[in-house]
Scaffold this motif. Structure first.
Motif, PDB file in Angstrom:
ATOM      1  N   MET A  43       0.856  -1.179   0.000  1.00  0.00           N
ATOM      2  CA  MET A  43       0.000   0.000   0.000  1.00  0.00           C
ATOM      3  C   MET A  43       0.898   1.237   0.000  1.00  0.00           C
ATOM      4  N   PHE A  44       0.428   2.292  -0.675  1.00  0.00           N
ATOM      5  CA  PHE A  44       1.143   3.560  -0.740  1.00  0.00           C
ATOM      6  C   PHE A  44       0.162   4.683  -0.419  1.00  0.00           C
ATOM      7  N   ILE A  45       0.587   5.609   0.442  1.00  0.00           N
ATOM      8  CA  ILE A  45      -0.235   6.768   0.796  1.00  0.00           C
ATOM      9  C   ILE A  45       0.447   8.015   0.256  1.00  0.00           C
TER      10      ILE A  45
ATOM     11  N   LYS B  93     -14.031  17.789 -10.678  1.00  0.00           N
ATOM     12  CA  LYS B  93     -14.366  16.537 -11.368  1.00  0.00           C
ATOM     13  C   LYS B  93     -13.214  15.574 -11.115  1.00  0.00           C
ATOM     14  N   SER B  94     -13.477  14.541 -10.353  1.00  0.00           N
ATOM     15  CA  SER B  94     -12.436  13.573 -10.025  1.00  0.00           C
ATOM     16  C   SER B  94     -12.626  12.312 -10.859  1.00  0.00           C
ATOM     17  N   THR B  95     -11.511  11.830 -11.378  1.00  0.00           N
ATOM     18  CA  THR B  95     -11.519  10.556 -12.107  1.00  0.00           C
ATOM     19  C   THR B  95     -10.587   9.549 -11.433  1.00  0.00           C
ATOM     20  N   LEU B  96     -10.264   9.804 -10.174  1.00  0.00           N
ATOM     21  CA  LEU B  96      -9.374   8.895  -9.456  1.00  0.00           C
ATOM     22  C   LEU B  96      -9.894   7.465  -9.463  1.00  0.00           C
ATOM     23  N   ASP B  97     -11.198   7.318  -9.323  1.00  0.00           N
ATOM     24  CA  ASP B  97     -11.759   5.966  -9.244  1.00  0.00           C
ATOM     25  C   ASP B  97     -11.629   5.199 -10.558  1.00  0.00           C
ATOM     26  N   GLU B  98     -11.226   5.877 -11.630  1.00  0.00           N
ATOM     27  CA  GLU B  98     -10.983   5.209 -12.911  1.00  0.00           C
ATOM     28  C   GLU B  98      -9.576   4.624 -12.990  1.00  0.00           C
ATOM     29  N   MET B  99      -8.721   4.989 -12.038  1.00  0.00           N
ATOM     30  CA  MET B  99      -7.312   4.615 -12.104  1.00  0.00           C
ATOM     31  C   MET B  99      -7.055   3.265 -11.433  1.00  0.00           C
ATOM     32  N   PRO B 100      -6.345   2.372 -12.132  1.00  0.00           N
ATOM     33  CA  PRO B 100      -5.984   1.086 -11.522  1.00  0.00           C
ATOM     34  C   PRO B 100      -5.155   1.315 -10.257  1.00  0.00           C
ATOM     35  N   GLY B 101      -5.500   0.624  -9.199  1.00  0.00           N
ATOM     36  CA  GLY B 101      -4.746   0.702  -7.958  1.00  0.00           C
ATOM     37  C   GLY B 101      -5.206   1.768  -6.993  1.00  0.00           C
ATOM     38  N   PHE B 102      -6.136   2.620  -7.403  1.00  0.00           N
ATOM     39  CA  PHE B 102      -6.646   3.651  -6.496  1.00  0.00           C
ATOM     40  C   PHE B 102      -7.602   3.018  -5.495  1.00  0.00           C
TER      41      PHE B 102
ATOM     42  N   THR C 135      -4.503  10.271  -0.450  1.00  0.00           N
ATOM     43  CA  THR C 135      -4.973   9.173  -1.297  1.00  0.00           C
ATOM     44  C   THR C 135      -4.257   7.892  -0.901  1.00  0.00           C
ATOM     45  N   ILE C 136      -4.959   6.795  -1.038  1.00  0.00           N
ATOM     46  CA  ILE C 136      -4.397   5.474  -0.772  1.00  0.00           C
ATOM     47  C   ILE C 136      -4.424   4.689  -2.083  1.00  0.00           C
ATOM     48  N   TRP C 137      -3.292   4.068  -2.370  1.00  0.00           N
ATOM     49  CA  TRP C 137      -3.089   3.303  -3.604  1.00  0.00           C
ATOM     50  C   TRP C 137      -2.617   1.894  -3.254  1.00  0.00           C
ATOM     51  N   ASP C 138      -2.820   0.975  -4.179  1.00  0.00           N
ATOM     52  CA  ASP C 138      -2.328  -0.388  -3.976  1.00  0.00           C
ATOM     53  C   ASP C 138      -0.809  -0.411  -3.859  1.00  0.00           C
ATOM     54  N   SER C 139      -0.140   0.503  -4.596  1.00  0.00           N
ATOM     55  CA  SER C 139       1.325   0.498  -4.620  1.00  0.00           C
ATOM     56  C   SER C 139       1.838   1.863  -5.057  1.00  0.00           C
ATOM     57  N   ARG C 140       3.118   2.092  -4.805  1.00  0.00           N
ATOM     58  CA  ARG C 140       3.765   3.311  -5.299  1.00  0.00           C
ATOM     59  C   ARG C 140       3.693   3.341  -6.833  1.00  0.00           C
ATOM     60  N   ALA C 141       3.860   2.186  -7.474  1.00  0.00           N
ATOM     61  CA  ALA C 141       3.815   2.117  -8.934  1.00  0.00           C
ATOM     62  C   ALA C 141       2.451   2.573  -9.464  1.00  0.00           C
TER      63      ALA C 141
ATOM     64  N   ASP D  65       5.256   4.477   1.948  1.00  0.00           N
ATOM     65  CA  ASP D  65       5.027   3.057   1.704  1.00  0.00           C
ATOM     66  C   ASP D  65       4.619   2.418   3.017  1.00  0.00           C
ATOM     67  N   ALA D  66       3.557   1.628   2.990  1.00  0.00           N
ATOM     68  CA  ALA D  66       3.100   0.966   4.216  1.00  0.00           C
ATOM     69  C   ALA D  66       4.104  -0.094   4.636  1.00  0.00           C
TER      70      ALA D  66
END
Length: 102
Positions: free
Chosen positions: A1-3, A26-35, A56-62, A97-98
């Motif tokens: 996880m990445f914050i 207008k946010s499109t964050l929810d369209e992004m993989p890993g968001f 924001t919290i992401w699955d990964s830094r990548a 990075d978590a």
């Protein structure tokens, strides 16, 4: 996880306007993989500013870095310069990075 966090020092008389900009964007964050999630946080008030942080919290830094290179990112930030008068200085980025989590 990445914050990913951006800290903003907002002039006290611009706080309502700053919050409106975020509420009405207008946010499109929810369209992004890993968001995973987004929060706008309001922190302590000082004499000359109120501290805010976008979080924001992401699955990964990548996944986060892929967003920063995307058209969605460019579209989300294209008008950011119009709001410079609300801030003391530039937003300050912090990435984490978590190491451990629930």
């Amino acid at each position: 996880m990445f914050i990913a966090m951006n800290r903003f020092r907002v002039h006290p008389d611009a706080a309502d306007q700053f919050e409106d900009v975020w509420r009405n964007r207008k946010s499109t964050l929810d369209e992004m993989p890993g968001f995973r999630s987004f929060n706008l946080l309001k922190g302590p008030a000082q004499e000359d500013h109120i501290l805010y942080a976008s979080h924001t919290i992401w699955d990964s830094r990548a996944a986060f870095e892929a967003w920063t290179r995307s058209q969605n990112f460019r579209d989300a930030h294209k008008d950011a310069g119009q709001n410079k008068g609300m801030y003391l200085g530039h937003p300050e980025f912090e990435g984490f990075d978590a190491v451990e989590g629930a």
